[in-house]
Design an enzyme around this catalytic site. Structure first.
Site, short mmCIF file in Angstrom:
data_model
loop_
_atom_site.label_atom_id
_atom_site.label_comp_id
_atom_site.label_asym_id
_atom_site.label_seq_id
_atom_site.Cartn_x
_atom_site.Cartn_y
_atom_site.Cartn_z
N ASN A 11 35.32 41.98 43.87
CA ASN A 11 34.08 42.13 44.63
C ASN A 11 33.75 40.94 45.51
OD1 ASN A 11 33.71 41.01 41.96
ND2 ASN A 11 31.54 40.88 42.44
N ARG A 12 34.42 39.80 45.27
CA ARG A 12 34.18 38.63 46.13
C ARG A 12 35.35 37.65 46.02
NH1 ARG A 12 31.37 34.45 43.02
NH2 ARG A 12 30.98 35.23 40.93
N GLY A 13 35.30 36.65 46.89
CA GLY A 13 36.29 35.57 46.83
C GLY A 13 37.72 36.05 47.05
N ILE A 14 38.63 35.45 46.29
CA ILE A 14 40.06 35.76 46.44
C ILE A 14 40.32 37.23 46.12
CG2 ILE A 14 42.36 35.25 45.52
CD1 ILE A 14 41.33 32.36 44.97
N ARG A 34 32.11 43.53 37.22
CA ARG A 34 31.05 43.74 36.24
C ARG A 34 29.96 44.67 36.75
NH1 ARG A 34 30.61 37.59 34.00
NH2 ARG A 34 30.94 37.11 36.19
N ASP A 48 34.02 44.64 32.47
CA ASP A 48 33.86 43.25 32.07
C ASP A 48 35.16 42.86 31.37
OD1 ASP A 48 33.35 40.83 30.88
OD2 ASP A 48 31.39 41.39 30.08
N TYR A 140 39.90 25.64 31.13
CA TYR A 140 40.40 26.41 32.28
C TYR A 140 41.91 26.23 32.44
CZ TYR A 140 40.53 27.91 37.26
OH TYR A 140 40.81 28.52 38.45
P1 NDP Z 1 34.85 33.44 42.48
O1 NDP Z 1 34.00 32.65 41.55
O2 NDP Z 1 34.53 33.46 43.94
O3 NDP Z 1 34.97 34.95 41.97
C1 NDP Z 1 35.30 35.20 40.63
C2 NDP Z 1 35.43 36.68 40.44
O4 NDP Z 1 35.74 36.95 39.06
C3 NDP Z 1 34.14 37.41 40.76
O5 NDP Z 1 34.44 38.64 41.37
C4 NDP Z 1 33.54 37.64 39.38
O6 NDP Z 1 32.68 38.73 39.28
C5 NDP Z 1 34.82 37.91 38.59
N1 NDP Z 1 34.58 37.80 37.15
C6 NDP Z 1 34.24 36.69 36.45
N2 NDP Z 1 34.07 37.01 35.15
C7 NDP Z 1 34.30 38.35 35.05
C8 NDP Z 1 34.29 39.26 33.97
N3 NDP Z 1 33.99 38.88 32.72
N4 NDP Z 1 34.60 40.57 34.22
C9 NDP Z 1 34.91 40.97 35.47
N5 NDP Z 1 34.92 40.15 36.54
C10 NDP Z 1 34.62 38.85 36.32
O7 NDP Z 1 36.32 32.89 42.24
P2 NDP Z 1 37.59 32.84 43.18
O8 NDP Z 1 37.66 34.00 44.07
O9 NDP Z 1 37.66 31.47 43.73
O10 NDP Z 1 38.74 32.92 42.06
C11 NDP Z 1 39.49 34.11 41.80
C12 NDP Z 1 40.60 33.73 40.85
O11 NDP Z 1 41.42 32.73 41.45
C13 NDP Z 1 40.10 33.16 39.53
O12 NDP Z 1 40.94 33.59 38.47
C14 NDP Z 1 40.27 31.66 39.73
O13 NDP Z 1 40.41 31.00 38.52
C15 NDP Z 1 41.53 31.62 40.57
N6 NDP Z 1 41.70 30.40 41.35
C16 NDP Z 1 40.75 30.00 42.26
C17 NDP Z 1 40.94 28.85 42.98
C18 NDP Z 1 39.95 28.36 43.98
O14 NDP Z 1 40.14 27.24 44.48
N7 NDP Z 1 38.93 29.10 44.35
C19 NDP Z 1 42.13 28.03 42.78
C20 NDP Z 1 43.08 28.55 41.83
C21 NDP Z 1 42.84 29.70 41.15
P3 NDP Z 1 31.05 38.58 39.40
O15 NDP Z 1 30.76 38.74 40.86
O16 NDP Z 1 30.56 39.68 38.54
O17 NDP Z 1 30.70 37.23 38.87
#
Ligand code: NDP
Length: 234
Positions: A11-14, A34, A48, A140
């Site tokens: 839903n967001r980010g990567i 979630r 979740d 982590y």
């Molecule tokens: P964000 O914090 O931007 O997004 C995290 C995502 O994970 C959100 O969509 C969040 O959903 C979801 N999430 C967290 N907990 C749960 C859960 N219990 N059930 C379902 N969904 C969940 O992170 P990034 O996009 O930056 O990171 C994505 C992945 O890449 C992660 O695994 C991170 O560890 C990894 N990563 C990121 C780096 C970075 O520099 N950004 C570097 C290396 C790895 P919700 O919107 O509901 O919170």
């Protein structure tokens, strides 16, 4: 028939960048998050990843509404940073459960259909800190390096069924997760990155798109860095 791809935390980010890339590549994409609501007109299911019952229910719903999942991207992740001496049990458990156990459980649930189809792609989103370590991120980094052991073991278990399992290890990517870092921490990270900049989410998504493609059929058990050179040699 289109492949069905499930992207956790899409839903967001990567994860969102990955979902959009996979859709553009012609896959049917379901975002597992979630809230059960995804932007950009993407299909979504509530999941979740820290709750095993929720994982099972989400897969059952996706199978009923769309069909069997053949591409899993375990991307959902959280950080709860702090020095270990002061880290709470909750912060240890939450990070390991979400980042590591969640990815393992999703794979276990998804394998049923993949094994039947003798085809599938599983991609874990790890991190450069899995290899480098990171002060303040014992929980982590443990979870992210756990994904490497899990991914390689699973690659050995299911290779004969035509299923590939790979691990992507990004460096620092511009998302909400890194937005909160203090300025001096950001500057010190950037000074260690040979390319001198953060990655954009879409750059990570491009690699995932390739690993999910038919062209990547002979790549399994690989840990692929995408970190601007930050972790090279590790
Ligand atoms: P964000 O914090 O931007 O997004 C995290 C995502 O994970 C959100 O969509 C969040 O959903 C979801 N999430 C967290 N907990 C749960 C859960 N219990 N059930 C379902 N969904 C969940 O992170 P990034 O996009 O930056 O990171 C994505 C992945 O890449 C992660 O695994 C991170 O560890 C990894 N990563 C990121 C780096 C970075 O520099 N950004 C570097 C290396 C790895 P919700 O919107 O509901 O919170």
């Amino acid at each position: 028939m289109k492949d069905i791809a499930l992207v956790t935390g899409g839903n967001r980010g990567i994860g969102l960048a990955i979902a959009l890339r996979l859709r553009a590549a012609g896959h049917e994409v379901v975002v597992a998050c979630r809230s059960g609501q995804a932007p950009e007109g993407l299909a979504a299911v509530a999941m979740d990843v820290a709750d095993p019952a929720s994982i099972d229910a989400a897969f059952t719903k996706v199978e009923a509404d769309f069909g069997s999942v053949s591409i899993i991207v375990a991307n959902a992740g959280i950080t709860r940073d702090g020095l270990l001496m002061r880290m709470s049990d909750q912060d240890i458990d939450d990070v390991l459960t979400t980042n590591l156990a969640g990815a393992i459980r999703i794979s276990r649930r998804g394998l049923r259909a993949m094994i039947k189809a003798r085809d599938g792609r599983i991609i874990f989103i790890s991190s450069v800190v899995a290899m480098l370590g990171s002060a303040g991120q014992v929980n982590y980094a443990a979870a992210k390096s756990g994904l490497i052991g899990a991914g390689r073991s699973l690659a050995r278990e299911v290779g004969s069924r035509g299923i590939t399992v790979n691990v992507v290890a990004p460096g620092f990517v511009e998302t909400d997760m890194t937005a909160d870092l203090e300025e001096d921490r950001k500057a010190s990270i950037l000074s260690a990155v040979p390319l001198g900049r953060y990655a954009q989410p879409d750059e990570v998504a491009a690699l995932v798109e390739f690993l999910a493609s038919k062209d990547a059929g002979y790549i399994t058990g690989a840990v692929i860095p995408i970190d601007g050179g930050l972790g090279m040699g590790h």
